[in-house]
Write a protein that holds these residues in place. Structure first.
Motif, PDB file in Angstrom:
ATOM      1  N   ARG A 134     -18.219  28.603 -37.527  1.00 51.56           N
ATOM      2  CA  ARG A 134     -19.655  28.626 -37.252  1.00 51.56           C
ATOM      3  C   ARG A 134     -19.960  29.178 -35.857  1.00 51.56           C
ATOM      4  NH1 ARG A 134     -24.131  26.133 -39.526  1.00 51.56           N
ATOM      5  NH2 ARG A 134     -25.765  25.622 -38.044  1.00 51.56           N
ATOM      6  N   HIS A 135     -19.123  28.830 -34.876  1.00 52.19           N
ATOM      7  CA  HIS A 135     -19.310  29.305 -33.501  1.00 52.19           C
ATOM      8  C   HIS A 135     -19.296  30.834 -33.450  1.00 52.19           C
ATOM      9  CE1 HIS A 135     -18.844  29.297 -29.093  1.00 52.19           C
ATOM     10  NE2 HIS A 135     -17.954  30.250 -29.293  1.00 52.19           N
ATOM     11  N   ALA A 136     -18.295  31.418 -34.089  1.00 47.38           N
ATOM     12  CA  ALA A 136     -18.176  32.881 -34.104  1.00 47.38           C
ATOM     13  C   ALA A 136     -19.335  33.510 -34.861  1.00 47.38           C
ATOM     14  CB  ALA A 136     -16.844  33.292 -34.715  1.00 47.38           C
ATOM     15  N   ASP A 137     -19.784  32.850 -35.938  1.00 49.96           N
ATOM     16  CA  ASP A 137     -20.893  33.363 -36.733  1.00 49.96           C
ATOM     17  C   ASP A 137     -22.178  33.414 -35.899  1.00 49.96           C
ATOM     18  OD1 ASP A 137     -22.125  34.234 -39.171  1.00 49.96           O
ATOM     19  OD2 ASP A 137     -23.015  32.245 -39.334  1.00 49.96           O
ATOM     20  N   THR A 138     -22.441  32.359 -35.145  1.00 50.15           N
ATOM     21  CA  THR A 138     -23.636  32.325 -34.295  1.00 50.15           C
ATOM     22  C   THR A 138     -23.543  33.380 -33.201  1.00 50.15           C
ATOM     23  OG1 THR A 138     -23.920  29.960 -34.725  1.00 50.15           O
ATOM     24  CG2 THR A 138     -25.062  30.861 -32.803  1.00 50.15           C
ATOM     25  N   ARG A 139     -22.381  33.476 -32.570  1.00 47.53           N
ATOM     26  CA  ARG A 139     -22.177  34.479 -31.526  1.00 47.53           C
ATOM     27  C   ARG A 139     -22.401  35.884 -32.102  1.00 47.53           C
ATOM     28  NH1 ARG A 139     -19.720  35.194 -26.515  1.00 47.53           N
ATOM     29  NH2 ARG A 139     -18.679  37.215 -26.302  1.00 47.53           N
ATOM     30  N   GLY A 140     -21.855  36.128 -33.283  1.00 45.62           N
ATOM     31  CA  GLY A 140     -22.029  37.425 -33.936  1.00 45.62           C
ATOM     32  C   GLY A 140     -23.486  37.728 -34.244  1.00 45.62           C
ATOM     33  N   ARG A 141     -24.227  36.720 -34.696  1.00 43.71           N
ATOM     34  CA  ARG A 141     -25.658  36.910 -34.978  1.00 43.71           C
ATOM     35  C   ARG A 141     -26.427  37.264 -33.713  1.00 43.71           C
ATOM     36  NH1 ARG A 141     -26.642  31.880 -37.295  1.00 43.71           N
ATOM     37  NH2 ARG A 141     -28.543  31.681 -36.092  1.00 43.71           N
ATOM     38  N   ILE A 142     -26.059  36.617 -32.608  1.00 42.42           N
ATOM     39  CA  ILE A 142     -26.727  36.902 -31.333  1.00 42.42           C
ATOM     40  C   ILE A 142     -26.446  38.343 -30.911  1.00 42.42           C
ATOM     41  CG2 ILE A 142     -26.857  36.327 -28.877  1.00 42.42           C
ATOM     42  CD1 ILE A 142     -26.031  33.408 -29.736  1.00 42.42           C
ATOM     43  N   ILE A 143     -25.184  38.756 -31.003  1.00 42.08           N
ATOM     44  CA  ILE A 143     -24.833  40.125 -30.619  1.00 42.08           C
ATOM     45  C   ILE A 143     -25.535  41.130 -31.519  1.00 42.08           C
ATOM     46  CG2 ILE A 143     -22.948  41.810 -30.487  1.00 42.08           C
ATOM     47  CD1 ILE A 143     -21.123  39.469 -29.601  1.00 42.08           C
ATOM     48  N   GLN A 144     -25.599  40.834 -32.807  1.00 45.98           N
ATOM     49  CA  GLN A 144     -26.275  41.748 -33.737  1.00 45.98           C
ATOM     50  C   GLN A 144     -27.763  41.862 -33.410  1.00 45.98           C
ATOM     51  OE1 GLN A 144     -26.327  40.535 -37.903  1.00 45.98           O
ATOM     52  NE2 GLN A 144     -26.089  42.665 -38.515  1.00 45.98           N
ATOM     53  N   ALA A 145     -28.401  40.747 -33.126  1.00 48.92           N
ATOM     54  CA  ALA A 145     -29.827  40.770 -32.762  1.00 48.92           C
ATOM     55  C   ALA A 145     -30.033  41.535 -31.457  1.00 48.92           C
ATOM     56  CB  ALA A 145     -30.357  39.342 -32.630  1.00 48.92           C
ATOM     57  N   ALA A 146     -29.186  41.252 -30.472  1.00 53.25           N
ATOM     58  CA  ALA A 146     -29.292  41.945 -29.188  1.00 53.25           C
ATOM     59  C   ALA A 146     -29.064  43.437 -29.364  1.00 53.25           C
ATOM     60  CB  ALA A 146     -28.279  41.364 -28.193  1.00 53.25           C
ATOM     61  N   SER A 147     -28.098  43.811 -30.191  1.00 52.91           N
ATOM     62  CA  SER A 147     -27.789  45.227 -30.417  1.00 52.91           C
ATOM     63  C   SER A 147     -29.001  45.974 -30.958  1.00 52.91           C
ATOM     64  CB  SER A 147     -26.615  45.374 -31.386  1.00 52.91           C
ATOM     65  OG  SER A 147     -25.442  44.880 -30.804  1.00 52.91           O
ATOM     66  N   LYS A 148     -29.643  45.390 -31.946  1.00 55.54           N
ATOM     67  CA  LYS A 148     -30.817  46.046 -32.533  1.00 55.54           C
ATOM     68  C   LYS A 148     -31.925  46.218 -31.504  1.00 55.54           C
ATOM     69  CE  LYS A 148     -29.955  44.678 -37.281  1.00 55.54           C
ATOM     70  NZ  LYS A 148     -30.278  43.767 -38.370  1.00 55.54           N
ATOM     71  N   LEU A 149     -32.170  45.172 -30.742  1.00 55.40           N
ATOM     72  CA  LEU A 149     -33.256  45.223 -29.758  1.00 55.40           C
ATOM     73  C   LEU A 149     -32.908  46.110 -28.568  1.00 55.40           C
ATOM     74  CD1 LEU A 149     -34.328  41.470 -29.839  1.00 55.40           C
ATOM     75  CD2 LEU A 149     -35.657  43.416 -30.666  1.00 55.40           C
ATOM     76  N   PHE A 150     -31.698  45.962 -28.028  1.00 59.04           N
ATOM     77  CA  PHE A 150     -31.309  46.775 -26.873  1.00 59.04           C
ATOM     78  C   PHE A 150     -31.311  48.259 -27.225  1.00 59.04           C
ATOM     79  CE2 PHE A 150     -28.572  43.150 -24.919  1.00 59.04           C
ATOM     80  CZ  PHE A 150     -29.670  42.637 -24.261  1.00 59.04           C
ATOM     81  N   TYR A 151     -30.778  48.593 -28.409  1.00 58.01           N
ATOM     82  CA  TYR A 151     -30.718  50.009 -28.785  1.00 58.01           C
ATOM     83  C   TYR A 151     -32.120  50.574 -29.011  1.00 58.01           C
ATOM     84  CZ  TYR A 151     -29.337  54.380 -30.908  1.00 58.01           C
ATOM     85  OH  TYR A 151     -29.187  55.732 -31.162  1.00 58.01           O
ATOM     86  N   ALA A 152     -32.987  49.793 -29.638  1.00 58.80           N
ATOM     87  CA  ALA A 152     -34.332  50.275 -29.953  1.00 58.80           C
ATOM     88  C   ALA A 152     -35.231  50.359 -28.726  1.00 58.80           C
ATOM     89  CB  ALA A 152     -34.974  49.368 -31.004  1.00 58.80           C
ATOM     90  N   GLU A 153     -35.099  49.393 -27.801  1.00 64.53           N
ATOM     91  CA  GLU A 153     -36.078  49.279 -26.720  1.00 64.53           C
ATOM     92  C   GLU A 153     -35.505  49.438 -25.313  1.00 64.53           C
ATOM     93  OE1 GLU A 153     -38.502  45.763 -27.252  1.00 64.53           O
ATOM     94  OE2 GLU A 153     -38.191  45.851 -29.410  1.00 64.53           O
ATOM     95  N   GLY A 154     -34.179  49.375 -25.166  1.00 64.86           N
ATOM     96  CA  GLY A 154     -33.565  49.404 -23.837  1.00 64.86           C
ATOM     97  C   GLY A 154     -33.349  47.997 -23.331  1.00 64.86           C
ATOM     98  N   ILE A 155     -32.344  47.824 -22.500  1.00 63.30           N
ATOM     99  CA  ILE A 155     -31.990  46.464 -22.074  1.00 63.30           C
ATOM    100  C   ILE A 155     -33.034  45.842 -21.154  1.00 63.30           C
ATOM    101  CG2 ILE A 155     -29.522  46.783 -22.439  1.00 63.30           C
ATOM    102  CD1 ILE A 155     -29.236  47.128 -19.402  1.00 63.30           C
ATOM    103  N   GLY A 156     -33.665  46.650 -20.335  1.00 62.45           N
ATOM    104  CA  GLY A 156     -34.638  46.108 -19.391  1.00 62.45           C
ATOM    105  C   GLY A 156     -35.904  45.589 -20.049  1.00 62.45           C
ATOM    106  N   ARG A 157     -36.234  46.122 -21.207  1.00 62.92           N
ATOM    107  CA  ARG A 157     -37.482  45.751 -21.887  1.00 62.92           C
ATOM    108  C   ARG A 157     -37.321  44.575 -22.834  1.00 62.92           C
ATOM    109  NH1 ARG A 157     -41.323  50.496 -23.176  1.00 62.92           N
ATOM    110  NH2 ARG A 157     -41.885  48.878 -24.628  1.00 62.92           N
ATOM    111  N   VAL A 158     -36.085  44.144 -23.057  1.00 62.67           N
ATOM    112  CA  VAL A 158     -35.828  43.081 -24.035  1.00 62.67           C
ATOM    113  C   VAL A 158     -35.524  41.780 -23.311  1.00 62.67           C
ATOM    114  CG1 VAL A 158     -34.305  42.317 -25.902  1.00 62.67           C
ATOM    115  CG2 VAL A 158     -34.976  44.720 -25.749  1.00 62.67           C
ATOM    116  N   SER A 159     -36.276  40.744 -23.632  1.00 60.87           N
ATOM    117  CA  SER A 159     -36.067  39.436 -23.005  1.00 60.87           C
ATOM    118  C   SER A 159     -35.056  38.614 -23.797  1.00 60.87           C
ATOM    119  CB  SER A 159     -37.387  38.669 -22.927  1.00 60.87           C
ATOM    120  OG  SER A 159     -37.795  38.294 -24.235  1.00 60.87           O
ATOM    121  N   VAL A 160     -34.486  37.639 -23.121  1.00 60.76           N
ATOM    122  CA  VAL A 160     -33.576  36.698 -23.780  1.00 60.76           C
ATOM    123  C   VAL A 160     -34.347  35.933 -24.860  1.00 60.76           C
ATOM    124  CG1 VAL A 160     -32.169  34.633 -23.410  1.00 60.76           C
ATOM    125  CG2 VAL A 160     -32.022  36.533 -21.817  1.00 60.76           C
ATOM    126  N   ASP A 161     -35.608  35.627 -24.597  1.00 61.84           N
ATOM    127  CA  ASP A 161     -36.429  34.937 -25.602  1.00 61.84           C
ATOM    128  C   ASP A 161     -36.545  35.758 -26.883  1.00 61.84           C
ATOM    129  OD1 ASP A 161     -37.175  32.581 -24.146  1.00 61.84           O
ATOM    130  OD2 ASP A 161     -38.537  33.809 -22.950  1.00 61.84           O
TER     131      ASP A 161
END
Length: 196
Positions: A3-30
């Motif tokens: 479960r730990h790895a699954d949650t970590r993977g989901r976070i990375i996947q969500a971050a990847s979509k947002l960072f790639y689409a909008e840039g890292i500076g424009r995406v908040s942790v929230d």
């Protein structure tokens, strides 16, 4: 998968979509926590900081991107020049997709230009070096002399095409760079024993 790895993977996947689409500076942790369907506290349980998450985002892209380039190279007909050109042609096709935003490694490094010691910048440099090393190995197998120099020149064309196609919103830059890369490989000297 734990479960730990699954949650970590989901976070990375969500971050990847947002960072790639909008840039890292424009995406908040929230925003990342919301997209991953978790609390911000859970995100910080898996990542000490946003910087750690940015590094994980690029690290997760590293091997898949290298494997994709190698697949395009291997799947192309012809010699090394045609195989190198096939990488550029495939990137031109990708660049025509409406969600294409360029090279995540270059874009992230550009955003972090004032922070050369940032872990994500180091991952970006490692990725580009790994591509050049892999390509140099393929060019050496194909009998080219000084394959490292040739691979670095091709990488310069590749990164130039990423930049120009993003600035101009025109995938044709990849095609032009592909023609230049093919000519570069065709004109590069072969090992002495291959010329006899």
């Amino acid at each position: 998968m734990p479960r730990h790895a699954d949650t970590r993977g989901r976070i990375i996947q969500a971050a990847s979509k947002l960072f790639y689409a909008e840039g890292i500076g424009r995406v908040s942790v929230d925003a990342i926590a919301e997209k991953a369907g978790i609390t911000k506290r859970t995100l910080y349980y898996h990542f000490e900081s946003k910087d750690d998450l940015v590094a994980a985002y690029l690290d997760a892209r590293d091997q898949p991107n290298l494997k994709q380039m190698a697949s395009w190279f291997a799947g192309a007909e012809g010699g090394a020049a045609e195989k190198v050109a096939a990488i550029f042609a495939s990137l031109a096709r990708n660049a025509r997709h409406p969600k294409w935003k360029g090279c995540g490694f270059l874009r992230t490094t550009a955003e972090l230009a004032a922070m050369p010691g940032h872990p994500a910048v180091k991952i970006g440099a490692r990725h580009k070096s790994a591509f050049a090393s892999w390509l140099a190995g393929e060019l050496e197998l194909a009998g080219y002399s000084d394959p490292q120099a040739l691979a670095r020149r091709i990488l310069l064309l590749l990164d130039g095409a990423f930049s120009a196609s993003l600035v101009h919103r025109d995938a044709g830059w990849f095609e032009e760079a592909g023609h230049a890369a093919r000519a570069l490989v065709d004109g590069h000297p072969r090992k002495q024993e291959d010329q006899q």
